[in-house]
Structures are given as C-alpha cells and as structure tokens.
Design a protein around this motif. Sequence first.
Motif, PDB file in Angstrom:
ATOM      1  N   UNK A  28       0.851  -1.190   0.000  1.00 51.32           N
ATOM      2  CA  UNK A  28       0.000   0.000   0.000  1.00 51.32           C
ATOM      3  C   UNK A  28       0.886   1.240   0.000  1.00 51.32           C
ATOM      4  N   UNK A  29       0.669   2.112  -0.977  1.00 51.95           N
ATOM      5  CA  UNK A  29       1.415   3.363  -1.105  1.00 51.95           C
ATOM      6  C   UNK A  29       0.491   4.518  -0.740  1.00 51.95           C
ATOM      7  N   UNK A  30       0.888   5.316   0.254  1.00 48.93           N
ATOM      8  CA  UNK A  30       0.093   6.459   0.699  1.00 48.93           C
ATOM      9  C   UNK A  30       0.522   7.698  -0.066  1.00 48.93           C
ATOM     10  N   UNK A  31      -0.317   8.141  -0.976  1.00 48.54           N
ATOM     11  CA  UNK A  31      -0.055   9.360  -1.738  1.00 48.54           C
ATOM     12  C   UNK A  31      -1.207  10.343  -1.549  1.00 48.54           C
ATOM     13  N   UNK A 105      -2.972   4.978  -3.096  1.00 44.39           N
ATOM     14  CA  UNK A 105      -4.183   5.736  -2.784  1.00 44.39           C
ATOM     15  C   UNK A 105      -3.867   7.226  -2.790  1.00 44.39           C
ATOM     16  N   UNK A 106      -4.837   8.010  -3.280  1.00 49.51           N
ATOM     17  CA  UNK A 106      -4.666   9.445  -3.480  1.00 49.51           C
ATOM     18  C   UNK A 106      -5.840  10.209  -2.881  1.00 49.51           C
ATOM     19  N   UNK A 114     -11.292  10.810  -3.229  1.00 48.53           N
ATOM     20  CA  UNK A 114     -10.273   9.799  -3.000  1.00 48.53           C
ATOM     21  C   UNK A 114     -10.263   8.873  -4.211  1.00 48.53           C
ATOM     22  N   UNK A 115      -9.071   8.532  -4.698  1.00 48.63           N
ATOM     23  CA  UNK A 115      -8.937   7.637  -5.833  1.00 48.63           C
ATOM     24  C   UNK A 115      -7.809   6.643  -5.565  1.00 48.63           C
ATOM     25  N   UNK A 116      -7.692   5.680  -6.454  1.00 50.15           N
ATOM     26  CA  UNK A 116      -6.638   4.675  -6.310  1.00 50.15           C
ATOM     27  C   UNK A 116      -6.162   4.218  -7.671  1.00 50.15           C
ATOM     28  N   UNK A 117      -4.903   3.793  -7.709  1.00 49.03           N
ATOM     29  CA  UNK A 117      -4.316   3.127  -8.877  1.00 49.03           C
ATOM     30  C   UNK A 117      -3.746   1.818  -8.360  1.00 49.03           C
ATOM     31  N   UNK A 118      -3.738   0.830  -9.206  1.00 46.05           N
ATOM     32  CA  UNK A 118      -3.210  -0.472  -8.780  1.00 46.05           C
ATOM     33  C   UNK A 118      -2.556  -1.186  -9.933  1.00 46.05           C
TER      34      UNK A 118
END
Length: 119
Positions: A28-31, A105-106, A114-118
Amino acid sequence: MKPIATILGVSALFLAAPAIAGDQDFTLFNKTGYDIAEVYVSPADAKAWGDDVMEDEVLEDTASVPITFNAKNDICNYDLKVIFTDGDEAYWTNFDLCTISKIQIFWNAKTQKATAKWE
C-alpha cells in the motif's frame, strides 16, 4: 480539510487464474497528502472490518507498507478502509487482491475525491 467518510467505490475486478492461498498480499502506497493512522482490509462481502493491520504504526504520506495475509483461503475481492490521523476516513471497494500487488491511494483536496491506482 477532508470531509468525513469520503467514499469511492473502486471496481478492480480482473480475469485471473484461480487464486492460491496467501496470494492476497500487496504493498500500500500512501499518496494522499495525509498520514494514515489505521488501515483495514476485509473480504468484500464481510459485515465488519476486523482489526487494524497497521496496529500502532502510522503510514506517513509518501510512504508504503507491505500488507501481508496469513489467511489460508482463496478469497480475492477485498475492500480497503483507511482512517487518517485527524480521524477522517476513506474507503475503496472490490480490489481483486489475487491479481493486484501494489495499490496507490490518493486524495485530491481540490475535488474532495479519493482515488486509487493499482497493478
């Protein structure tokens, strides 16, 4: 400031080979621009979130953390919830963790989304 209970459903369903127990691990990357106090990951059809996988740790903005499952099951679809250090929260739904190894996660303060890329 973020609104409380920002919700964004993320459809992350992909065609995949049958899962092998334990294949749900991911990083999990916190952005988001904010520090995260709690992270919850639960099967998509679960009625409760379960335990905070971060325990007493804080996931600082721009940092990442490996999320490891000890489950011996073949469940693939999971939901993700985070609670920021200011108490606000966001969640995403239906990540296919049998095909995903990284989730970023952004938080967009301008649009309050809130959005996400994976991958």
